[in-house]
Design a protein around this motif. Structure first.
Motif, PDB file in Angstrom:
ATOM      1  N   GLU A  68      77.670   5.248  15.018  1.00 30.87           N
ATOM      2  CA  GLU A  68      76.794   6.170  15.640  1.00 30.87           C
ATOM      3  C   GLU A  68      76.452   5.819  16.884  1.00 30.87           C
ATOM      4  OE1 GLU A  68      75.759   5.352  11.146  1.00 30.87           O
ATOM      5  OE2 GLU A  68      76.248   4.151  13.006  1.00 30.87           O
ATOM      6  N   SER A  69      76.027   7.137  17.749  1.00 29.46           N
ATOM      7  CA  SER A  69      75.706   6.762  19.079  1.00 29.46           C
ATOM      8  C   SER A  69      74.720   8.029  19.478  1.00 29.46           C
ATOM      9  CB  SER A  69      76.903   6.695  20.082  1.00 29.46           C
ATOM     10  OG  SER A  69      77.396   7.868  19.943  1.00 29.46           O
ATOM     11  N   GLY A  70      74.051   7.824  20.634  1.00 29.20           N
ATOM     12  CA  GLY A  70      73.274   9.041  21.048  1.00 29.20           C
ATOM     13  C   GLY A  70      71.748   8.776  20.841  1.00 29.20           C
ATOM     14  N   GLY A  71      71.289   7.696  20.208  1.00 24.86           N
ATOM     15  CA  GLY A  71      69.715   7.561  19.871  1.00 24.86           C
ATOM     16  C   GLY A  71      69.288   7.009  21.300  1.00 24.86           C
ATOM     17  N   GLY A  72      67.864   7.117  21.162  1.00 27.13           N
ATOM     18  CA  GLY A  72      67.055   6.878  22.272  1.00 27.13           C
ATOM     19  C   GLY A  72      65.581   7.099  22.283  1.00 27.13           C
ATOM     20  N   LEU A  73      64.990   6.928  23.366  1.00 27.56           N
ATOM     21  CA  LEU A  73      63.528   7.395  23.358  1.00 27.56           C
ATOM     22  C   LEU A  73      63.353   8.974  23.700  1.00 27.56           C
ATOM     23  CD1 LEU A  73      60.391   6.880  23.116  1.00 27.56           C
ATOM     24  CD2 LEU A  73      60.908   5.985  25.564  1.00 27.56           C
ATOM     25  N   VAL A  74      62.741   9.817  23.159  1.00 27.98           N
ATOM     26  CA  VAL A  74      62.496  11.166  23.553  1.00 27.98           C
ATOM     27  C   VAL A  74      60.976  11.898  23.266  1.00 27.98           C
ATOM     28  CG1 VAL A  74      63.250  11.933  21.284  1.00 27.98           C
ATOM     29  CG2 VAL A  74      63.486  13.568  23.371  1.00 27.98           C
ATOM     30  N   GLN A  75      60.578  12.393  23.995  1.00 25.45           N
ATOM     31  CA  GLN A  75      59.277  13.052  24.035  1.00 25.45           C
ATOM     32  C   GLN A  75      59.112  14.156  22.909  1.00 25.45           C
ATOM     33  OE1 GLN A  75      58.039  14.669  27.898  1.00 25.45           O
ATOM     34  NE2 GLN A  75      57.626  12.546  28.518  1.00 25.45           N
ATOM     35  N   PRO A  76      57.743  14.192  22.326  1.00 23.60           N
ATOM     36  CA  PRO A  76      57.747  15.104  21.417  1.00 23.60           C
ATOM     37  C   PRO A  76      58.042  16.441  21.778  1.00 23.60           C
ATOM     38  CG  PRO A  76      56.149  13.725  21.212  1.00 23.60           C
ATOM     39  CD  PRO A  76      56.686  13.109  22.370  1.00 23.60           C
ATOM     40  N   GLY A  77      58.771  17.455  20.867  1.00 27.85           N
ATOM     41  CA  GLY A  77      59.287  18.492  21.359  1.00 27.85           C
ATOM     42  C   GLY A  77      60.804  18.638  22.221  1.00 27.85           C
ATOM     43  N   GLY A  78      60.988  17.407  22.156  1.00 33.35           N
ATOM     44  CA  GLY A  78      62.527  17.251  22.844  1.00 33.35           C
ATOM     45  C   GLY A  78      63.585  17.479  22.090  1.00 33.35           C
ATOM     46  N   SER A  79      64.848  17.050  22.827  1.00 29.77           N
ATOM     47  CA  SER A  79      66.120  17.279  21.906  1.00 29.77           C
ATOM     48  C   SER A  79      66.963  15.988  22.023  1.00 29.77           C
ATOM     49  CB  SER A  79      66.656  18.543  22.467  1.00 29.77           C
ATOM     50  OG  SER A  79      66.022  19.853  22.184  1.00 29.77           O
ATOM     51  N   LEU A  80      67.511  15.789  21.087  1.00 30.16           N
ATOM     52  CA  LEU A  80      68.577  14.795  21.376  1.00 30.16           C
ATOM     53  C   LEU A  80      69.800  14.999  20.290  1.00 30.16           C
ATOM     54  CD1 LEU A  80      68.133  11.972  22.679  1.00 30.16           C
ATOM     55  CD2 LEU A  80      67.565  11.038  20.478  1.00 30.16           C
ATOM     56  N   ARG A  81      71.182  14.634  20.640  1.00 35.50           N
ATOM     57  CA  ARG A  81      72.325  14.780  19.874  1.00 35.50           C
ATOM     58  C   ARG A  81      72.884  13.575  19.710  1.00 35.50           C
ATOM     59  NH1 ARG A  81      75.489  19.327  19.200  1.00 35.50           N
ATOM     60  NH2 ARG A  81      77.543  19.045  18.759  1.00 35.50           N
ATOM     61  N   LEU A  82      73.093  13.351  18.362  1.00 37.53           N
ATOM     62  CA  LEU A  82      73.716  12.261  17.646  1.00 37.53           C
ATOM     63  C   LEU A  82      75.211  12.552  17.503  1.00 37.53           C
ATOM     64  CD1 LEU A  82      70.966  11.033  15.426  1.00 37.53           C
ATOM     65  CD2 LEU A  82      70.885  10.598  17.735  1.00 37.53           C
ATOM     66  N   SER A  83      75.933  11.266  17.952  1.00 36.11           N
ATOM     67  CA  SER A  83      77.311  11.433  17.275  1.00 36.11           C
ATOM     68  C   SER A  83      77.612  10.348  16.286  1.00 36.11           C
ATOM     69  CB  SER A  83      78.251  11.258  18.474  1.00 36.11           C
ATOM     70  OG  SER A  83      78.050  12.396  19.304  1.00 36.11           O
ATOM     71  N   CYS A  84      78.637  10.575  15.634  1.00 34.53           N
ATOM     72  CA  CYS A  84      79.376   9.448  14.585  1.00 34.53           C
ATOM     73  C   CYS A  84      80.695   9.709  14.773  1.00 34.53           C
ATOM     74  CB  CYS A  84      78.729   9.647  13.157  1.00 34.53           C
ATOM     75  SG  CYS A  84      79.467   8.864  11.938  1.00 34.53           S
ATOM     76  N   ALA A  85      81.514   8.686  15.253  1.00 34.63           N
ATOM     77  CA  ALA A  85      82.982   8.459  15.422  1.00 34.63           C
ATOM     78  C   ALA A  85      83.514   7.700  14.367  1.00 34.63           C
ATOM     79  CB  ALA A  85      83.242   7.522  16.495  1.00 34.63           C
ATOM     80  N   ALA A  86      84.579   8.451  13.540  1.00 39.76           N
ATOM     81  CA  ALA A  86      85.091   7.936  12.413  1.00 39.76           C
ATOM     82  C   ALA A  86      86.431   7.625  12.600  1.00 39.76           C
ATOM     83  CB  ALA A  86      84.884   9.179  11.181  1.00 39.76           C
ATOM     84  N   SER A  87      86.766   6.609  11.865  1.00 40.90           N
ATOM     85  CA  SER A  87      88.423   5.991  11.975  1.00 40.90           C
ATOM     86  C   SER A  87      88.733   5.401  10.611  1.00 40.90           C
ATOM     87  CB  SER A  87      88.384   4.940  13.132  1.00 40.90           C
ATOM     88  OG  SER A  87      87.444   3.913  12.926  1.00 40.90           O
ATOM     89  N   GLY A  88      89.737   5.388  10.322  1.00 42.95           N
ATOM     90  CA  GLY A  88      90.347   4.674   9.084  1.00 42.95           C
ATOM     91  C   GLY A  88      90.738   5.469   7.887  1.00 42.95           C
ATOM     92  N   PHE A  89      90.507   6.789   8.158  1.00 38.62           N
ATOM     93  CA  PHE A  89      90.233   7.739   6.907  1.00 38.62           C
ATOM     94  C   PHE A  89      90.657   9.165   7.415  1.00 38.62           C
ATOM     95  CE2 PHE A  89      86.307   9.808   6.809  1.00 38.62           C
ATOM     96  CZ  PHE A  89      85.609   9.088   7.636  1.00 38.62           C
ATOM     97  N   THR A  90      91.349  10.067   6.626  1.00 40.99           N
ATOM     98  CA  THR A  90      91.568  11.399   6.800  1.00 40.99           C
ATOM     99  C   THR A  90      90.242  12.243   6.907  1.00 40.99           C
ATOM    100  OG1 THR A  90      93.855  11.181   5.917  1.00 40.99           O
ATOM    101  CG2 THR A  90      92.689  13.285   6.424  1.00 40.99           C
ATOM    102  N   PHE A  91      89.576  12.200   8.190  1.00 40.88           N
ATOM    103  CA  PHE A  91      88.247  12.574   8.295  1.00 40.88           C
ATOM    104  C   PHE A  91      87.990  14.066   7.847  1.00 40.88           C
ATOM    105  CE2 PHE A  91      84.217  12.487  10.338  1.00 40.88           C
ATOM    106  CZ  PHE A  91      84.031  13.893  11.084  1.00 40.88           C
ATOM    107  N   SER A  92      88.987  14.948   7.963  1.00 44.31           N
ATOM    108  CA  SER A  92      88.764  16.491   7.630  1.00 44.31           C
ATOM    109  C   SER A  92      88.809  16.414   6.030  1.00 44.31           C
ATOM    110  CB  SER A  92      89.718  17.193   8.163  1.00 44.31           C
ATOM    111  OG  SER A  92      91.104  16.726   7.758  1.00 44.31           O
ATOM    112  N   SER A  93      89.005  15.584   5.371  1.00 42.49           N
ATOM    113  CA  SER A  93      89.216  15.729   3.866  1.00 42.49           C
ATOM    114  C   SER A  93      87.811  15.401   3.253  1.00 42.49           C
ATOM    115  CB  SER A  93      90.429  14.618   3.353  1.00 42.49           C
ATOM    116  OG  SER A  93      91.403  15.086   3.710  1.00 42.49           O
ATOM    117  N   TYR A  94      86.884  14.947   3.781  1.00 43.48           N
ATOM    118  CA  TYR A  94      85.714  14.339   3.204  1.00 43.48           C
ATOM    119  C   TYR A  94      84.433  15.052   3.908  1.00 43.48           C
ATOM    120  CZ  TYR A  94      88.784  10.771   1.316  1.00 43.48           C
ATOM    121  OH  TYR A  94      89.659  10.197   0.788  1.00 43.48           O
ATOM    122  N   ALA A  95      83.555  15.545   3.070  1.00 34.24           N
ATOM    123  CA  ALA A  95      81.992  15.832   3.464  1.00 34.24           C
ATOM    124  C   ALA A  95      81.617  14.492   4.178  1.00 34.24           C
ATOM    125  CB  ALA A  95      81.258  16.134   2.276  1.00 34.24           C
TER     126      ALA A  95
END
Lengths: 107, 118
Positions: free
Chosen positions: B6-33
């Motif tokens: 995971e990445s993208g965390g941090g400090l944000v003010q109330p009412g603000g926005s943030l986008r988290l990401s999760c990089a996957a590896s080692g498996f067929t990503f599209s095959s799994y929820a």
């Protein structure tokens, strides 16, 4: 939503003890229940799925049982590495829900 | 080796926005929820959102519905969580997790901390 209730919230035990944690669902979840172990600052790790199936690589001292609304996680002989917090989770229907956790601490 | 980061965390003010990401590896990503689960400081685990393997089906916990959006890019093996209108009570470590064929969460990332504070 299905509510999951674990007991006890905290359990004091010694190495070698048999430990049992109970998880109750507010309605039947058949066998769609998993157990996770979490240590401080770490991600959870699955131990048991479908109520009683042992995840690959998990020691056989861990076992799960139950169906419907009542489930148990048993550690047959507590080891030093087992002091942690344990969570049950139902995946019978959305929203997926977790129990509040049971902390196993050293007596 | 199956890995989630995971990445993208941090400090944000109330009412603000943030986008988290999760990089996957080692498996067929599209095959799994995939899932997002959070944990407030000193508290238990709380499921946030799920997305099907092809991205067509999504689910949200009531407390984030209308504020958070889960998505995935199967060409980049990446899961995302767009978080808008953030509140102090959204402060937590956010974990991404892979859903096994049997629907439990079999692989977890290390998590990324989101702090909502002025």
């Amino acid at each position: 939503d299905i509510q999951m209730t674990q007991s006890p919230s905290t359990l004091s035990a010694s190495v070698g003890d048999r430990v049992t944690i109970t998880c109750r669902a507010s309605q039947s979840i058949t066998s769609w229940l998993a157990w996770y172990q979490q240590k401080p600052g770490k991600a959870p790790k699955v131990l048991i799925y479908k109520a009683s199936s042992l995840e690959s690589g998990v020691p056989s001292r861990f076992s799960g049982s139950g169906s419907g609304t009542e489930f148990t996680l048993t550690i047959s002989s507590l080891q030093p590495d087992d002091f942690a917090t344990y969570y049950c989770q139902q995946y019978n229907s959305y929203s997926w829900t977790f129990g509040q956790g049971t902390k196993v601490e050293s007596k | 080796e199956v890995q989630l980061l995971e990445s993208g965390g941090g400090l944000v003010q109330p009412g603000g926005s943030l986008r988290l990401s999760c990089a996957a590896s080692g498996f067929t990503f599209s095959s799994y929820a995939m899932e997002w689960v959070r944990q407030a400081p000193g508290k238990g685990l709380e499921w946030v959102s799920s997305i099907s393997g092809n991205g067509a089906i999504t689910y949200y916990a009531d407390f984030v519905k209308g504020r958070f959006t889960i998505s995935r890019d199967n060409s980049k093996n990446t899961l995302s969580l767009q978080m808008n209108s953030l509140r102090a009570e959204d402060t937590a470590v956010y974990f991404c997790a892979k859903t096994a064929i049997s629907w439990y969460f079999d692989v977890w990332g290390r998590g990324t901390l989101v702090t909502v504070s002025s």
